[in-house]
Design an enzyme around this catalytic site. Sequence first.
Site, PDB file in Angstrom:
ATOM      1  N   HIS A  54      36.726  34.395  34.645  1.00 34.45           N
ATOM      2  CA  HIS A  54      37.237  33.862  35.915  1.00 34.45           C
ATOM      3  C   HIS A  54      38.310  34.757  36.535  1.00 34.45           C
ATOM      4  O   HIS A  54      38.542  34.705  37.744  1.00 34.45           O
ATOM      5  CB  HIS A  54      37.750  32.423  35.737  1.00 34.45           C
ATOM      6  CG  HIS A  54      39.089  32.294  35.090  1.00 34.45           C
ATOM      7  ND1 HIS A  54      39.254  31.970  33.760  1.00 34.45           N
ATOM      8  CD2 HIS A  54      40.353  32.444  35.586  1.00 34.45           C
ATOM      9  CE1 HIS A  54      40.545  31.911  33.478  1.00 34.45           C
ATOM     10  NE2 HIS A  54      41.227  32.190  34.568  1.00 34.45           N
ATOM     11  N   ASP A  84      33.462  32.279  29.427  1.00 38.29           N
ATOM     12  CA  ASP A  84      34.625  32.731  30.196  1.00 38.29           C
ATOM     13  C   ASP A  84      35.232  33.993  29.595  1.00 38.29           C
ATOM     14  O   ASP A  84      36.446  34.192  29.621  1.00 38.29           O
ATOM     15  CB  ASP A  84      35.692  31.640  30.324  1.00 38.29           C
ATOM     16  CG  ASP A  84      36.664  31.924  31.472  1.00 38.29           C
ATOM     17  OD1 ASP A  84      36.304  32.697  32.375  1.00 38.29           O
ATOM     18  OD2 ASP A  84      37.795  31.405  31.441  1.00 38.29           O
ATOM     19  N   SER A 160      45.927  34.195  31.844  1.00 37.67           N
ATOM     20  CA  SER A 160      44.489  34.181  31.565  1.00 37.67           C
ATOM     21  C   SER A 160      43.982  35.571  31.198  1.00 37.67           C
ATOM     22  O   SER A 160      44.227  36.551  31.911  1.00 37.67           O
ATOM     23  CB  SER A 160      43.714  33.681  32.783  1.00 37.67           C
ATOM     24  OG  SER A 160      43.967  32.325  33.030  1.00 37.67           O
TER      25      SER A 160
END
Length: 307
Positions: A54, A84, A160
């Site tokens: 993402h 992911d 992230s």
Amino acid sequence: MSLLRAFSDEVARLVERVRPAVLHVQTLHAGRRALGGGSAVLVTPDGFALTNSHVLRGADAVEVTLSDGSTAIADIIGDDPVTDIAVLRVPRSLDAAAPIGDSNALQVGETVIAVGSPLGLAHTVTLGVVSALGRTLPSPSGRPIEGVIQTDAPLNPGNSGGPLINADGAVVGINTAIAPGQGLCFAVPSNTAQFVLTEVLRAGRVRRARLGVAAEEVMVARAVALRAGLPSNRGIAVRAVEPGSPAALAGVRPGDILVRLGQRPIASIADLHRVLDAQAIEHEQALELVRAGVVQAVLVRPAELAA
């Protein structure tokens, strides 16, 4: 030396060791930098790095900032929205790779450290514990990411793609999500990330087999695990079986606990991902399971998971 000082010094030593492997990631869209950004971690000396799918969504190019402040345009080698996880390559040799650990060995309560670039602040360090294992999160593909690590090591937007490391300094997770205002943070297990890296480097993408079950990680009774010759007392409990799926055709039922496919034990969702690799597609083999406390086997022919 006090225990607190010894602990503090050890944390600082681990961070100093992994910091050179942590990258700040900026995505470029039509030549302009996107707001925010993310993190990545180098895992091979020839420049391959792991991040989140993402983080790279919609990017035309990816710019990374290394620990020495230099920047480079990284190549997107592979992207797997199902987990992911994405793979980047920095086009230079770098003596800064972080070792990938075994996420199956994690225990609830174990100390972990997150390193990344929250809110663009590179090489920020937070400390916490493994709060839970085997969580499920939605992925960018819409399919759930299974076997996720929950931690209370504080994460913020920009963390992230950065590493979650254990007390040995090994990457045991790739930080992926937070529950705003709840203090709940999550990371994709390193074993899942390692599987994606291996498949991307081997084939350029991740091809998968599927059984057609919804499942979760559970503990297996020690006596049953010993009878089955399992290396641990973990397995995968089937919660639902898709009609007409390979699992349904093999006779798998809700309540069964999957413990081995072929010769490979299944102790976690990450293990299930690994055994359902490209080689498993249309390859009939024994699926060992526990039903009502009894170990038995059925024959299953996994199908290819649609891209």
